[in-house]
Design an enzyme around this catalytic site. Structure first.
Site, PDB file in Angstrom:
ATOM      1  N   GLU A 152      37.598  35.055  36.527  1.00 35.47           N
ATOM      2  CA  GLU A 152      37.875  33.864  35.702  1.00 35.47           C
ATOM      3  C   GLU A 152      38.104  32.610  36.545  1.00 35.47           C
ATOM      4  OE1 GLU A 152      41.304  34.600  33.240  1.00 35.47           O
ATOM      5  OE2 GLU A 152      40.409  36.356  32.265  1.00 35.47           O
ATOM      6  N   GLU A 168      34.426  33.107  36.509  1.00 38.75           N
ATOM      7  CA  GLU A 168      33.469  33.583  35.500  1.00 38.75           C
ATOM      8  C   GLU A 168      34.073  34.618  34.572  1.00 38.75           C
ATOM      9  OE1 GLU A 168      33.308  36.971  36.154  1.00 38.75           O
ATOM     10  OE2 GLU A 168      34.568  36.245  37.820  1.00 38.75           O
TER      11      GLU A 168
END
Lengths: 356, 356
Positions: free
Chosen positions: A322, A179
């Site tokens: 991420e 994310e």
């Protein structure tokens, strides 16, 4: 809500019969039994998840979901809010950490706008690795009221289910989740505290790297968010709506859909694990499909992994998010499956078996 | 002996200027500073070792050295002695754990016969990945006297230097080291106890997986080997001769030659680390060139890593040897260098830098 219930109902236990066959094969490979430790456990788990005696990990996808958080207006991050959108463009150009490590692991990155605070403009050439599931231009400030309406929390999880299923239809053997969202460690700390019962101080870290004063403020803001909203500890949707984020809901949906489709899900750091906590809360059996890639330096992460009961593979002081840790975890899963499927057996190699 | 002294004399400290430039670049990549944790440290270390601002890890070689140990006649292993040669053939056919994990890491395996107890017959097609440096048909039983003559201990290390230099001439950017030799954990425990001063019980494990009785016997045999031979704790060559092994000496030589050639050396488990202990004893600066891939379940391994002062990257309960953990470590080194060289900077990606 029906879509979430359907996905949750499809999640079953692992395939024990296949895991038995896998254990037998692992013990017959040319090495002392168990000597490849957690790689062997991982191979067995993936066999149990997929129900395949010789699992293939060809199509690897990392879902990186992005969204903004209204609570960032409280000054919780070392970076300004516009970095969320800037990083989405960086993901799409291939220059971010997740792009580099996904390439290393042979995985494709699918970037999803779940609720970035600005419109993401994207050229057609890059659109095959992008999904637009924007629910809003960032959540509201959870320190003042619910981050989102209950219907949007449901929509976020349902979007996650759709996101997974669309890519699954193109072929997926294993996924990683990650994310991007300025402010999302605060949301994850609130979720973790409410679900696990751990004090806010015990699950709140420095996120992107804030100083001592900012950390004190961050803890106060999270406590305020919980006391203002009073999320119901038994209701994952209520927690997601009141103190969650669009990307966290989306990731929870992806986990449920992947587990329903018997696809291994490699978790990344604190935020993707907070999403795992939501998914676990909705359907505890989803745990069996989760592979914890690493334990982050963000201190709430360990609390989540212990609560769910999964043990991380790596401990490399990562805290980028991420999906970067998940990419390394996928590479280990790949190695584990190659051990299972490519190594010679004692019989095939003509090597003597153990004598005591 | 001159060859060993020359290699040791060539080993210098790391390139601090390059490491400073690398740190600066790492801090300007699109991620919070330090958020890729040990990957960033690893990238910086490799830059410091190679003296290159943008290191390239194209040619990766894992050296797997095999030899037999006379002490195996004391019944120390769960496997018969002939397994050493059988596994060499398995390595050459590509069916062993190290072959699978080396392929995964993009590394070539070079198999070396340092002293297997039988003649290795090899076809021409496989000879490019094989080096014959046989010093003898296994060492003598260290429980009854010296494992080898002092001149053979020197020859083993010098062979290691030659082995590395021959492959280096074909192009090497990073190496991993591993071994195969029934009985070689006993030798490694003896070396570790003598050099670190730790009691034999504290550095002796189950090797290939022996039972409680066999472990008690193994400890007694190692103690006898030390009391019979009285290796001189200050003399690495004496220790290697009295309680070492041909493959352990060869690996120590490879480490010294690699460090002299500014090439990163990824250690594997307990035995390759016992070789690192010998190399460290000869030239403490060699430490700077060592990357500890993992911490084995073989309990002496942790003692060695703490004595040298290097921190393992992985903790996956591995205890196979062969270089398998080193292969995973090489893959992480690869990932680290890709982060350093492929990620976008804040400036190039147009991402805002941190504000507090």
């Amino acid at each position: 809500m029906d879509k979430i219930k359907r996905a949750a109902a499809l999640i079953t236990g692992l395939n024990n019969e296949i895991m038995g066959l896998t254990q037998n094969r692992l013990d017959n490979l040319t090495k002392p039994p168990g000597s490849l430790g957690r790689l062997e456990e991982l191979a067995k788990l993936i066999a149990g998840i997929t129900g395949k005696e010789y699992p293939v990990l060809k199509n690897k996808v990392i879902f990186t979901l992005a969204a903004d958080h209204g609570v960032s207006e409280e000054g919780l991050s070392a970076y300004p809010k516009e970095v969320t959108a800037q990083m989405v463009y960086n993901f799409l150009r291939g220059g971010a950490g997740i792009n580099v490590l996904a390439r290393h692991a042979g995985a494709r990155v699918v970037v999803v706008d779940m609720g970035v605070a600005e419109k993401i403009k994207i050229s057609k050439s890059k659109s095959k690795n992008f999904q637009d599931e924007k629910i809003g231009y960032g959540t509201k400030n959870m320190a003042k009221g619910p981050a989102m309406a209950k219907k949007d929390a449901i929509k976020a999880i349902e979007s996650g289910i759709d996101i997974f299923n669309l890519e699954k239809s193109k072929g997926i053997d294993i996924i990683g989740i990650g994310e991007m969202g300025i402010g999302n460690t605060a949301s994850s700390s609130a979720i973790t505290s409410v679900i696990t019962g751990a004090p806010v101080e015990g699950v709140t870290g420095r996120g992107t790297g804030i100083n001592d004063n900012s950390l004190v403020n961050k803890i106060l803001v999270i406590k305020r968010a919980i006391s203002v909203n009073k999320p119901e500890p038994d209701d994952a949707i209520d927690i997601l709506a009141k103190v969650g984020g669009f990307e966290i809901g989306g990731l929870a949906g992806i986990i449920l859909a992947a587990a329903a489709a018997k696809t291994p899900v490699v978790l990344d750091g604190f935020i993707s694990s907070a999403a795992a906590l939501i998914a676990f809360h909705i359907q505890p059996k989803a745990k069996e499909y989760m592979i914890a890639s690493h334990c982050s330096t963000e201190k709430g992460h360990k609390v989540i992994l212990e609560h769910i009961g999964i043990k991380p593979l790596l401990d490399l002081n990562l805290r980028l998010g991420e999906g970067t840790g998940a990419a390394l975890g996928i590479s280990l899963a790949d190695a584990a499956i190659k051990i299972l499927t490519e190594m010679a057996t004692f019989k095939s190699a003509g090597v003597s078996k153990n004598i005591k």
